[in-house]
Write an enzyme that holds these catalytic residues in place. Structure first.
Site, PDB file in Angstrom:
ATOM      1  N   ASP A 376       0.666  -1.453   0.146  1.00 40.57           N
ATOM      2  CA  ASP A 376       0.056   0.055   0.010  1.00 40.57           C
ATOM      3  C   ASP A 376       0.921   1.215   0.129  1.00 40.57           C
ATOM      4  O   ASP A 376       0.410   2.290  -0.204  1.00 40.57           O
ATOM      5  CB  ASP A 376      -0.831   0.094   0.992  1.00 40.57           C
ATOM      6  CG  ASP A 376      -1.900  -1.065   0.927  1.00 40.57           C
ATOM      7  OD1 ASP A 376      -2.539  -1.484  -0.216  1.00 40.57           O
ATOM      8  OD2 ASP A 376      -2.567  -1.601   2.030  1.00 40.57           O
ATOM      9  N   TYR A 461     -10.081  -0.719   1.715  1.00 39.18           N
ATOM     10  CA  TYR A 461      -9.785  -0.845   2.910  1.00 39.18           C
ATOM     11  C   TYR A 461      -9.451   0.549   3.572  1.00 39.18           C
ATOM     12  O   TYR A 461      -8.965   1.508   2.837  1.00 39.18           O
ATOM     13  CB  TYR A 461      -8.548  -1.676   3.133  1.00 39.18           C
ATOM     14  CG  TYR A 461      -8.725  -3.136   3.441  1.00 39.18           C
ATOM     15  CD1 TYR A 461      -9.252  -3.509   4.616  1.00 39.18           C
ATOM     16  CD2 TYR A 461      -8.299  -4.101   2.497  1.00 39.18           C
ATOM     17  CE1 TYR A 461      -9.627  -5.009   4.676  1.00 39.18           C
ATOM     18  CE2 TYR A 461      -8.537  -5.348   2.702  1.00 39.18           C
ATOM     19  CZ  TYR A 461      -9.150  -5.792   3.861  1.00 39.18           C
ATOM     20  OH  TYR A 461      -9.437  -7.177   4.256  1.00 39.18           O
ATOM     21  N   HIS A 510      -6.908 -13.954   2.635  1.00 38.30           N
ATOM     22  CA  HIS A 510      -5.651 -12.934   2.330  1.00 38.30           C
ATOM     23  C   HIS A 510      -5.329 -12.698   3.949  1.00 38.30           C
ATOM     24  O   HIS A 510      -5.761 -13.077   4.970  1.00 38.30           O
ATOM     25  CB  HIS A 510      -6.474 -11.744   1.780  1.00 38.30           C
ATOM     26  CG  HIS A 510      -7.300 -10.719   2.655  1.00 38.30           C
ATOM     27  ND1 HIS A 510      -8.622 -11.183   2.666  1.00 38.30           N
ATOM     28  CD2 HIS A 510      -7.081  -9.840   3.403  1.00 38.30           C
ATOM     29  CE1 HIS A 510      -9.385 -10.440   3.437  1.00 38.30           C
ATOM     30  NE2 HIS A 510      -8.297  -9.618   4.072  1.00 38.30           N
ATOM     31  N   HIS A 512      -2.889  -9.718   6.243  1.00 40.72           N
ATOM     32  CA  HIS A 512      -2.230  -8.430   6.223  1.00 40.72           C
ATOM     33  C   HIS A 512      -0.915  -8.379   7.192  1.00 40.72           C
ATOM     34  O   HIS A 512      -0.813  -9.301   7.923  1.00 40.72           O
ATOM     35  CB  HIS A 512      -3.303  -7.444   6.892  1.00 40.72           C
ATOM     36  CG  HIS A 512      -4.507  -7.375   6.138  1.00 40.72           C
ATOM     37  ND1 HIS A 512      -4.419  -6.197   5.220  1.00 40.72           N
ATOM     38  CD2 HIS A 512      -5.686  -7.806   5.992  1.00 40.72           C
ATOM     39  CE1 HIS A 512      -5.629  -6.200   4.692  1.00 40.72           C
ATOM     40  NE2 HIS A 512      -6.520  -7.081   5.261  1.00 40.72           N
ATOM     41  N   ASP A 519      12.962   2.760  16.594  1.00 39.76           N
ATOM     42  CA  ASP A 519      14.357   3.097  16.838  1.00 39.76           C
ATOM     43  C   ASP A 519      14.184   3.440  18.290  1.00 39.76           C
ATOM     44  O   ASP A 519      14.006   4.658  18.768  1.00 39.76           O
ATOM     45  CB  ASP A 519      14.765   4.339  15.890  1.00 39.76           C
ATOM     46  CG  ASP A 519      16.257   4.455  16.469  1.00 39.76           C
ATOM     47  OD1 ASP A 519      16.782   3.923  17.022  1.00 39.76           O
ATOM     48  OD2 ASP A 519      16.675   5.760  15.778  1.00 39.76           O
ATOM     49  N   LEU A 520      14.585   2.582  19.290  1.00 39.53           N
ATOM     50  CA  LEU A 520      14.464   2.917  20.666  1.00 39.53           C
ATOM     51  C   LEU A 520      15.868   3.645  21.232  1.00 39.53           C
ATOM     52  O   LEU A 520      16.854   3.170  20.775  1.00 39.53           O
ATOM     53  CB  LEU A 520      14.494   1.536  21.461  1.00 39.53           C
ATOM     54  CG  LEU A 520      13.009   0.673  21.265  1.00 39.53           C
ATOM     55  CD1 LEU A 520      13.010  -0.744  21.710  1.00 39.53           C
ATOM     56  CD2 LEU A 520      11.649   1.682  21.652  1.00 39.53           C
ATOM     57  N   ASP A 521      15.568   4.436  22.220  1.00 40.46           N
ATOM     58  CA  ASP A 521      16.690   5.052  22.663  1.00 40.46           C
ATOM     59  C   ASP A 521      16.600   4.859  24.296  1.00 40.46           C
ATOM     60  O   ASP A 521      17.053   5.781  24.846  1.00 40.46           O
ATOM     61  CB  ASP A 521      16.614   6.521  22.248  1.00 40.46           C
ATOM     62  CG  ASP A 521      17.572   6.848  21.016  1.00 40.46           C
ATOM     63  OD1 ASP A 521      17.918   5.823  20.231  1.00 40.46           O
ATOM     64  OD2 ASP A 521      17.697   7.983  20.526  1.00 40.46           O
TER      65      ASP A 521
END
Length: 611
Positions: A376, A461, A510, A512, A519-521
């Protein structure tokens, strides 16, 4: 009258006098205000530093377009009306600075990174048609542009890989209506009651199975409200690879379980009585069972959310601040919602959480359904983030924010009220205890969460994207899929590929998959990842998660991947299952500043980006 009675009357008199005095003293006192409290009383404050993550303004987008028009040395056509053989601007978005530049600015007093834009241009009117990406800056008055295509992708981007523009879809629809369909006029009129307007085509993807292909199966439906649930049984494969529209061709046709070379062959065999016809009743204009109109009015109004003293958060520019949380937010034109510099009680715990893509893989016994693998992001999750309806999509009391984008047009566009922010009671206590042993008491805390929401509509959707921030420091990224299912024409062994949802409608099976970048700090920013192959049934020594890091004691030969971290001043390297072994079981992320403690474990569904 005895002394006891006198004392009782005296006490009652004193209580009465005290009550009258209290009434007189409080007369005219203004009741507690229900007006929103200033943010200073709520424990947080805004900072203009969040603008380092801000999306482009309409003025900046316009400046970039005008710069490209006068600097590229080729004519640029409005993408809304462009032919495949034209040059046009596909989209323009902000080019975010690197994490190192941003942290130098936010945390170490460095200079503000220069503001730049990313421009993607289709060059169809060239001897070697291609897609080129430019970084344009500095904003707000750009003076330079740099081609980053080769550096980013390792080579030029072939023109056949370009996402389909809305203009190309319009050209395909015109080709079908004016060129292809007239070759099967008898079949279309007698079988599908075609009048030139009552059929709708839905695209599939990908557009081929080898490099260079640009052929798309289009599934035909009755053109009514909720047409996704009204297939008519006809599907056509259009080859639109040529830059000359007059060279486009129908390469294959599918009707009711049978393939034909093209519409000419279908017409010929129909006239000879060789086509097995499956008549489909024409759907009513409102779609009938697919209509979104309520079947009955609600018997009573729905419950409403109430904030006694107004919102306990504040929104300014691209930043949200509450008692415990602060973060910057934006919308990428392709991938949608993204959040930066997420802080809990003033401490940054996440540098970035962003949607990367939403993919769906279908199955069917019809070619359109069996070949569909939608990505998508290629359609534009961000640009298809539409206005929200108060009281339905978000609470009435939510704060609504507009978004701007520039895609497939030289002019910026606005999606009004397309992001909402609100705080909600979760409906259950954060913690509570009722004691009836030894002593009698009750203690409990109300649980609420701060929510950032947008809704993107991609064809059939609707994806409801939520980022939820809890009082205990937890963050939840949540997506809900609603709208309409995709469907195929039901014939033969169709029920092996889904369920019947209409007389001739197969709700196809289907899957999904939603991909996020996280991005952990926690505990600090500098870190790297290293990958170890370990058997799935390993017994992990307690010391593995300490500085000692004793070996793992393993009981099988089936590997999984453990991703640990080390402090580093060289940025981040990410490794996933694809880099090592397909039998990945889990990814383990250790605290970036003190790697002796394991704090977060994530499943493989997360997509870790290279920062």
């Amino acid at each position: 009258m005895n002394l006891r009675t006198v004392l009782i009357l005296l006490v009652l008199a004193l209580v009465t006098i005290f009550a009258l005095v209290c009434v007189l003293l409080t007369r005219g006192v203004k009741p507690a205000s229900c007006e929103p409290q200033p943010l200073s009383s709520q424990g947080g404050k805004h900072s203009d530093q969040s603008l380092v993550f801000a999306d482009l303004t309409p003025e900046e987008m316009g400046q970039v377009v005008r710069y490209l028009q006068r600097s590229l040395g080729v004519p640029l056509v409005d993408a809304y009306n462009a032919n495949p053989s034209d040059n046009c601007i596909y989209y323009i978005d902000v080019q975010l600075p690197t994490k190192a530049e941003v942290l130098g600015f936010l945390d170490h007093g460095g200079r503000r990174p220069p503001r730049q834009a990313l421009a993607v241009v289709y060059f169809g009117n060239q001897p070697d048609p291609n897609v080129t990406e430019y970084v344009v800056g500095p904003l707000p008055k750009p003076t330079t542009h740099q081609d980053i295509t080769v550096r980013k992708y390792g080579g030029k981007l072939p023109y056949h890989r370009r996402p389909v523009l809305d203009a190309e879809y319009k050209l395909i629809a015109g080709y079908l209506r004016r060129t292809a369909f007239p070759t099967a006029r008898t079949f279309l009129n007698q079988v599908l009651d075609y009048d030139g307007t009552n059929l709708a085509a839905m695209t599939t993807a990908p557009r081929g199975f080898q490099s260079g292909d640009r052929s798309t199966w289009f599934v035909l439906f009755h053109n009514v409200s909720g047409y996704f649930l009204h297939p008519v049984g006809l599907e056509v494969l259009v080859d639109h690879s040529s830059l000359d529209v007059s060279h486009w061709r129908v390469r294959k046709v599918f009707y009711n379980g049978q393939y034909y070379r093209d519409l000419v062959q279908l017409e010929s065999e129909f006239k000879q009585g060789r086509v097995k016809v499956h008549p489909v009743t024409r759907a009513p204009p409102d779609g009938g069972f697919s209509s979104m109109q309520p079947r009955a009015a609600p018997r009573a109004p729905f419950p409403l959310q109430y904030e006694p003293h107004g919102p306990r958060y504040s929104v300014r520019n691209n930043q949200v601040v509450s008692q415990a949380w602060s973060f910057a937010f934006g919308v990428n034109v392709n991938t949608g919602m993204r959040l930066f510099d997420i802080r809990f009680k003033g401490e940054r715990i996440v540098y970035e959480i962003s949607v990367q893509d939403a993919t769906s893989v279908y199955g069917s016994n019809c070619p359109g359904g069996m070949s569909t693998r939608y990505m998508d992001g290629s359609f534009g999750i961000g640009r298809l983030t539409y206005p929200l309806v108060r009281g339905v999509d978000c609470p009435y009391s939510a704060t609504y924010v507009d978004t701007h984008y520039l895609a497939q047009s030289p002019n910026p566009r606005i999606n009004k009220n397309s992001i909402c922010i609100f705080e909600q009671n979760t409906g259950s206590p954060l913690r509570r205890h009722y004691s009836n042993l030894q002593s009698l008491y009750y203690g409990g805390l109300t649980n609420s969460a701060l929510v950032l929401r947008s809704v993107a509509t991609l064809g059939n959707y609707d994806y409801v994207w939520d980022f939820i921030f809890y009082q205990n420091g937890a963050i939840e990224a949540k997506v809900q899929a609603t709208g309409y299912m995709s469907s195929s024409f039901l014939y033969g062994d169709g029920l092996d590929y889904g369920n019947r949802v209409g007389d001739h409608t197969l709700g196809t099976v289907h899957t999904h998959s939603i991909n996020y970048k996280v991005d952990l700090d926690v505990g600090g920013s500098p870190r790297t990842y290293d990958t170890k192959l370990i058997p799935e049934n390993c017994v992990v020594s307690r010391n593995v998660l300490t500085r000692n890091r004793n070996p793992l004691y393993c009981g099988t030969e089936h590997p999984k991947v453990e991703t640990n971290c080390r402090k580093s001043n060289q940025g981040v390297h990410s490794e996933t299952a694809q880099d090592s072994d397909p039998k990945l079981a889990s990814l383990r992320l250790l605290n970036s500043s003190c790697c002796d403690t394991a704090r977060h474990v994530f499943q493989r569904q997360f997509t870790w980006g290279v920062i």
